[in-house]
Design a protein around this motif. Sequence first.
Motif, PDB file in Angstrom:
ATOM      1  N   UNK A  66      -5.575   2.890  23.942  1.00  0.00           N
ATOM      2  CA  UNK A  66      -5.439   4.141  23.208  1.00  0.00           C
ATOM      3  C   UNK A  66      -4.274   4.016  22.227  1.00  0.00           C
ATOM      4  N   UNK A  67      -4.548   3.694  20.967  1.00  0.00           N
ATOM      5  CA  UNK A  67      -3.468   3.498  19.994  1.00  0.00           C
ATOM      6  C   UNK A  67      -2.777   4.803  19.639  1.00  0.00           C
ATOM      7  N   UNK A  68      -1.505   4.689  19.278  1.00  0.00           N
ATOM      8  CA  UNK A  68      -0.748   5.879  18.885  1.00  0.00           C
ATOM      9  C   UNK A  68      -1.226   6.411  17.536  1.00  0.00           C
ATOM     10  N   UNK A  69      -1.694   5.503  16.680  1.00  0.00           N
ATOM     11  CA  UNK A  69      -2.311   5.898  15.413  1.00  0.00           C
ATOM     12  C   UNK A  69      -3.600   5.092  15.266  1.00  0.00           C
ATOM     13  N   UNK A  70      -4.609   5.616  14.601  1.00  0.00           N
ATOM     14  CA  UNK A  70      -5.916   4.951  14.539  1.00  0.00           C
ATOM     15  C   UNK A  70      -5.872   3.508  14.057  1.00  0.00           C
ATOM     16  N   UNK A  71      -5.025   3.203  13.078  1.00  0.00           N
ATOM     17  CA  UNK A  71      -5.012   1.851  12.518  1.00  0.00           C
ATOM     18  C   UNK A  71      -4.594   0.797  13.542  1.00  0.00           C
ATOM     19  N   UNK A  72      -3.849   1.203  14.564  1.00  0.00           N
ATOM     20  CA  UNK A  72      -3.415   0.238  15.581  1.00  0.00           C
ATOM     21  C   UNK A  72      -4.569  -0.207  16.473  1.00  0.00           C
ATOM     22  N   UNK A  73      -5.679   0.505  16.411  1.00  0.00           N
ATOM     23  CA  UNK A  73      -6.840   0.124  17.206  1.00  0.00           C
ATOM     24  C   UNK A  73      -7.848  -0.704  16.443  1.00  0.00           C
ATOM     25  N   UNK A  74      -7.477  -1.184  15.262  1.00  0.00           N
ATOM     26  CA  UNK A  74      -8.419  -1.931  14.425  1.00  0.00           C
ATOM     27  C   UNK A  74      -8.915  -3.204  15.098  1.00  0.00           C
ATOM     28  N   UNK A 104       2.819 -11.876   8.305  1.00  0.00           N
ATOM     29  CA  UNK A 104       1.582 -11.094   8.395  1.00  0.00           C
ATOM     30  C   UNK A 104       1.851  -9.649   8.787  1.00  0.00           C
ATOM     31  N   UNK A 105       2.917  -9.436   9.550  1.00  0.00           N
ATOM     32  CA  UNK A 105       3.224  -8.080  10.016  1.00  0.00           C
ATOM     33  C   UNK A 105       3.485  -7.155   8.834  1.00  0.00           C
ATOM     34  N   UNK A 106       4.231  -7.655   7.854  1.00  0.00           N
ATOM     35  CA  UNK A 106       4.531  -6.842   6.674  1.00  0.00           C
ATOM     36  C   UNK A 106       3.345  -6.766   5.724  1.00  0.00           C
ATOM     37  N   UNK A 107       2.687  -7.898   5.522  1.00  0.00           N
ATOM     38  CA  UNK A 107       1.577  -7.930   4.571  1.00  0.00           C
ATOM     39  C   UNK A 107       0.446  -6.985   4.970  1.00  0.00           C
ATOM     40  N   UNK A 108       0.259  -6.803   6.284  1.00  0.00           N
ATOM     41  CA  UNK A 108      -0.816  -5.931   6.760  1.00  0.00           C
ATOM     42  C   UNK A 108      -0.296  -4.571   7.232  1.00  0.00           C
ATOM     43  N   UNK A 109       0.975  -4.271   6.900  1.00  0.00           N
ATOM     44  CA  UNK A 109       1.573  -2.982   7.269  1.00  0.00           C
ATOM     45  C   UNK A 109       1.382  -2.698   8.768  1.00  0.00           C
ATOM     46  N   UNK A 110       1.729  -3.694   9.560  1.00  0.00           N
ATOM     47  CA  UNK A 110       1.441  -3.637  11.002  1.00  0.00           C
ATOM     48  C   UNK A 110       2.690  -3.358  11.833  1.00  0.00           C
ATOM     49  N   UNK A 111       3.777  -2.933  11.198  1.00  0.00           N
ATOM     50  CA  UNK A 111       5.041  -2.787  11.918  1.00  0.00           C
ATOM     51  C   UNK A 111       4.926  -1.875  13.135  1.00  0.00           C
ATOM     52  N   UNK A 112       4.426  -0.675  12.941  1.00  0.00           N
ATOM     53  CA  UNK A 112       4.359   0.281  14.047  1.00  0.00           C
ATOM     54  C   UNK A 112       3.450  -0.232  15.162  1.00  0.00           C
ATOM     55  N   UNK A 113       2.331  -0.819  14.777  1.00  0.00           N
ATOM     56  CA  UNK A 113       1.392  -1.349  15.769  1.00  0.00           C
ATOM     57  C   UNK A 113       2.000  -2.545  16.496  1.00  0.00           C
ATOM     58  N   UNK A 152      15.105 -11.684  16.514  1.00  0.00           N
ATOM     59  CA  UNK A 152      13.731 -11.168  16.529  1.00  0.00           C
ATOM     60  C   UNK A 152      13.387 -10.805  15.090  1.00  0.00           C
ATOM     61  N   UNK A 153      12.982 -11.808  14.333  1.00  0.00           N
ATOM     62  CA  UNK A 153      12.793 -11.619  12.895  1.00  0.00           C
ATOM     63  C   UNK A 153      11.452 -10.966  12.585  1.00  0.00           C
ATOM     64  N   UNK A 154      11.519  -9.851  11.891  1.00  0.00           N
ATOM     65  CA  UNK A 154      10.326  -9.167  11.393  1.00  0.00           C
ATOM     66  C   UNK A 154      10.627  -8.763   9.953  1.00  0.00           C
ATOM     67  N   UNK A 155       9.912  -9.298   8.969  1.00  0.00           N
ATOM     68  CA  UNK A 155      10.206  -8.994   7.569  1.00  0.00           C
ATOM     69  C   UNK A 155      10.221  -7.493   7.292  1.00  0.00           C
TER      70      UNK A 155
END
Length: 342
Positions: A63-71, A86-95, A261-264
């Motif tokens: 159950x994702x917190x926002x719909x896009x996290x369940x893609x 890839x985390x930044x390029x796909x706007x995946x930070x929150x997920x 813990x590097x995340x762009x």
Amino acid sequence: MASIITLVRLLLLLLPVPLRKHLWPASHQAEDLAGAGELLHPIFMVPGVSCSDLEARLTEAYQPSIPSCGALKAKGWFGLYENSSDISEHHYHKCFEEQMSLVYDPIRNEYRNLASVETRVPYFGIVKGYHQKNPLGPKWCLTRLIEALEEMGYRDGDTMLGAPYDFRYAAPIPGQTSQFYSHYFKELMELVEATSEKHHKKVIIFGHSLGGMVILEFIRSTPLAWRDKYIKHLILVAPTLSTGFLSSVIYLASGPQGDLLYVPKATALSLRPMWRSFETSIINIPSTKAYGHKPIVITKQRNYSAYDMEDLLTDIGFEHAIEPFRRRVMPKMNYFKAPMVP
């Protein structure tokens, strides 16, 4: 004598390049390494935090917190922490932060993934599976040492092996449970045995930083007779021992810094909630035996020594870490059993 010479060569590789070249000139290296392949003891390389990759799989029940996290739900395994760009390029930070987070189970007294999030560590057995998450940062995943070992005649997956681990969890001491490490220790034990028997030699295990702590607890978890049979040397470089570090307090208060813990495009503060969910975040809190009553955190309101860590956790809004700190970290602070390996 041959094994001592091999160990000396390995230790020389840890020195800064100018000093190494002075003590072991290139003209001597070629002669020393000629035919050395037959003398090499297999070596296991275990680097520090965030060098291992992490893959995830989201079940139908996720159950994702926002719909896009369940893609990626029910679509198999994917790289959760592999290529950090890839985390930044796909706007995946929150997920990413949601799916990387752990929860503490007080009934079982251990950490686990969020419900319906499964994870695994790929590339077990090879060193080329270690990846630098920050392409612009210093090479701290043993890259140069691995390259130097290859020049000595070591071969990835044969005489030089990797044992990547999930850096979110802390290796347990006897009496503590850990679903991840119970499997990891068993798998590593089997690989050590198979490698030693294949080459008819004991193995060398090399651990750096958090990898040093992981390997130390692995060795201490094995029977002494097994160590005598299969382990030639244990080499720990800057291991994150249970005596603790001041930097651990900084990370708890302000979030993971630099390449830890590097995340762009993510700030340390934005990563702090996720970091605090990891067992690793509290494992190196300064211990009373090492730091005593000397103030290690000084504020306008009060000072904190190693004896005041529970108060500090409360005052920085992390009071729910007190129970795992008492039950999982404090026993480690008082566990000093020697590995009994040269």
